[in-house]
Design an enzyme around this catalytic site. Structure first.
Site, short mmCIF file in Angstrom:
data_model
loop_
_atom_site.label_atom_id
_atom_site.label_comp_id
_atom_site.label_asym_id
_atom_site.label_seq_id
_atom_site.Cartn_x
_atom_site.Cartn_y
_atom_site.Cartn_z
N LYS A 1 26.66 -9.68 44.88
CA LYS A 1 27.24 -10.45 45.96
C LYS A 1 29.24 -10.88 46.23
O LYS A 1 29.27 -10.76 47.26
CB LYS A 1 26.80 -11.79 45.59
CG LYS A 1 25.12 -11.64 45.19
CD LYS A 1 24.73 -11.47 46.48
CE LYS A 1 23.24 -12.09 46.54
NZ LYS A 1 21.98 -11.36 45.49
C1 LIG Z 1 20.89 -11.31 45.72
C2 LIG Z 1 20.25 -10.06 44.55
C3 LIG Z 1 19.78 -9.29 44.38
C4 LIG Z 1 18.96 -8.85 46.04
O1 LIG Z 1 19.35 -8.59 46.45
P1 LIG Z 1 18.52 -8.95 48.42
O2 LIG Z 1 19.78 -7.88 49.30
O3 LIG Z 1 18.49 -10.14 48.75
O4 LIG Z 1 17.35 -8.14 48.37
C5 LIG Z 1 19.08 -8.01 43.24
N1 LIG Z 1 20.10 -8.72 42.01
C6 LIG Z 1 20.78 -9.37 42.00
C7 LIG Z 1 21.64 -9.95 40.96
C8 LIG Z 1 21.00 -10.22 43.56
O5 LIG Z 1 22.23 -11.32 42.80
#
Ligand SMILES: *Cc1c(COP(=O)(O)O)cnc(C)c1O
Length: 495
Positions: free
Chosen positions: A112
């Protein structure tokens, strides 16, 4: 070429990139999508000679066309700096016949950060460009990682406030500690008695509450979103797929023009959608492999053409993927419906009402770029252990879901195309589940003892993000029911 953004749910007038970033969600409840997807105007060979920041500029300039070169470069340089623990920003690690694209070297050690370290800069720039005089209130639902990354990005940023709602019993201990120790007068963190879908639905309802919006405007506030429904998060996520490809080329792991597969551990469908956009911009991507955990609503969708959230919500060891309503899938649905807002809206209304919808045969035919599968809890733990035993590389539970699904894909298809696996979190963020997968003897240890043990075992220094929270005081202990979320927002804004 100017790129404008329109809603997936109506044919209301398109807006500029900066307006779409400021609003987050369209007034009709739809998501903003680019009216056309521009082609990359630099060759992979040219991109191969560039730094992460330079590649990011080459991608983002094509999609955020109302930003000047100076504005965009400022945003990029303020985002991808020493907050990351490596100059590469997103290193590629070869292990067990795949390339792990490590997207967790930012300040909160999950992928993120790749988008949320730049979003505040894009938002402030957008506010200035549009002569906005209101304070921006970022409202965020989190399955654990978005929350902390958004808090880190917006804490102390003048002209903004940020409120994060997370499922009180649905995140890892480290994730929770990271959020509730957040400093900054403009931050609020609240645990809700419900799951991530409840939090996300609650936030979307607050967003589309017209009365509240009017009252907010009067008081000098405007909502925006730091969730991946905001196009300002999706665009920066396209960059690392382009960067990874260019790097493989530079290191002569692939030949010029050779296509690669991409595997993405998926929850809200944002990360994999960014890979799909990268492919649409001309990046040679073969299959987009969508990996789910036991909440396998996307796997079922890709195999049957029916999206059905009427099922039990499972709490798993990959909590950031514990989601039954994948918001960003709407952008793909709109696309395969022939960019038909009415058709998309009808399906989304069905999802809201009956919790399910079925796409037509023609639409399903357009999903051939995708392959979906899922990994159970046991399969997830097994692959963490086996990769560690084979080569000493430790992956987190989310990345493990992707690795396990990639094994299934290879066994099923015999496809030996070179493959990039999106590694979405540091194993230090999910220490307990990761260590338990490696050996059950770790079960009795405390959270931070496990951190030190993992550091020894993986031969990786404990990340700063973890050191920071070891002794940090808890600053947020608020909890609420789902139907109290709106009141919590009002209270925080003194309304
Ligand atoms: C948010 C997240 C995901 C999923 O990603 P999306 O874009 O919501 O599909 C997968 N792994 C981790 C560690 C995340 O923080």
């Amino acid at each position: 070429m100017e790129v404008l953004y329109k809603s997936t749910r109506s044919d209301s007038a398109p807006v500029t990139a900066s307006q779409a970033i400021l609003k987050g969600l369209s007034d009709d409840g739809g998501l903003f999508v680019p009216q056309q997807i521009p082609a990359l105007d630099k060759s992979p060979e040219e991109l191969a000679e560039m730094s992460y920041q330079e590649v990011a500029y080459e991608v983002m300039k094509l999609l955020l066309t109302d930003f000047t070169e100076e504005e965009l470069k400022n945003c990029i340089n303020n985002a991808y700096d020493a907050k990351f623990d490596t100059e590469e920003i997103a290193p590629l690690v070869e292990a067990e016949g795949a390339y792990y694209l490590e997207l967790f070297h930012g300040s909160t050690i999950a992928f993120k950060d790749m988008a949320l370290s730049i979003l505040p800069h894009l938002m402030i720039t957008s506010a200035r460009k549009n002569h906005m005089d209101k304070e921006i209130v970022i409202l965020t639902a989190t399955s654990g990682d978005t929350g902390k990354a958004a808090l880190a990005g917006f804490a102390g940023v003048e002209g903004t406030r940020i409120i994060v709602f997370y499922p009180k019993n649905g995140v890892s201990p480290i994730q929770e500690k990271q959020m509730v120790t957040q400093k900054g007068d403009n931050t609020l963190v609240v645990g809700i008695h419900g799951n991530f879908d409840d939090a996300q639905t609650g936030v979307k309802q607050i967003f589309s509450d017209k009365e509240l919006a009017a009252e907010m405007a009067e008081k000098g506030f405007q909502f925006s979103s730091a969730n991946s429904i905001n196009i300002g998060r999706l665009v920066p996520q396209i960059c690392y797929y382009v960067y990874a490809y260019a790097k493989l080329l530079k290191e002569e792991k692939i030949a010029s023009g050779e296509a690669v597969n991409v595997v993405v551990p998926t929850g809200n469908f944002g990360n994999i959608l960014a890979a799909f956009y990268a492919k649409n911009m001309g990046l040679p991507i073969a299959k987009l492999i969508c990996a789910s955990n036991d909440n396998k609503v996307l796997y079922d969708f890709f195999s049957t053409g029916t999206y059905d959230r009427n099922r039990e919500f499972m709490l798993t060891t990959s909590p950031s993927m514990d989601i039954l309503i994948s918001s960003n899938l709407e952008r793909l649905i709109y696309r395969i419906a022939g960019n038909d807002a009415d058709k998309n809206k009808a399906l989304m209304t069905a999802l809201n009402g009956q919790g399910r919808y079925e796409i037509s045969y023609d639409m399903k035919q357009q999903l051939n770029d995708f392959y979906g599968n899922y990994a159970t809890e046991d399969e997830t733990a097994d692959i963490i252990r086996s990769i560690y035993n084979d080569c000493g590389y430790v992956i987190d539970t989310h990345t493990a879901v992707a690795a396990a699904v990639y094994e299934k894909y290879k066994a099923e298809t015999k496809d030996d195309t070179k493959t990039v696996i999106a590694s979405t979190a540091s194993p230090f963020k999910f220490t307990r589940s990761v260590m338990n997968a490696i050996d059950t003897k770790y079960d009795a240890m405390g959270d931070f003892e496990l951190v030190d043990e993992l550091s020894k075992l993986a031969n990786v220094k404990v990340p700063g993000a973890i050191e920071e929270i070891r002794t940090a005081p808890v600053l947020h202990d608020k909890q609420c029911e789902v139907d109290e979320m709106k009141q919590v927002v009002r209270d925080f804004l003194n309304m």
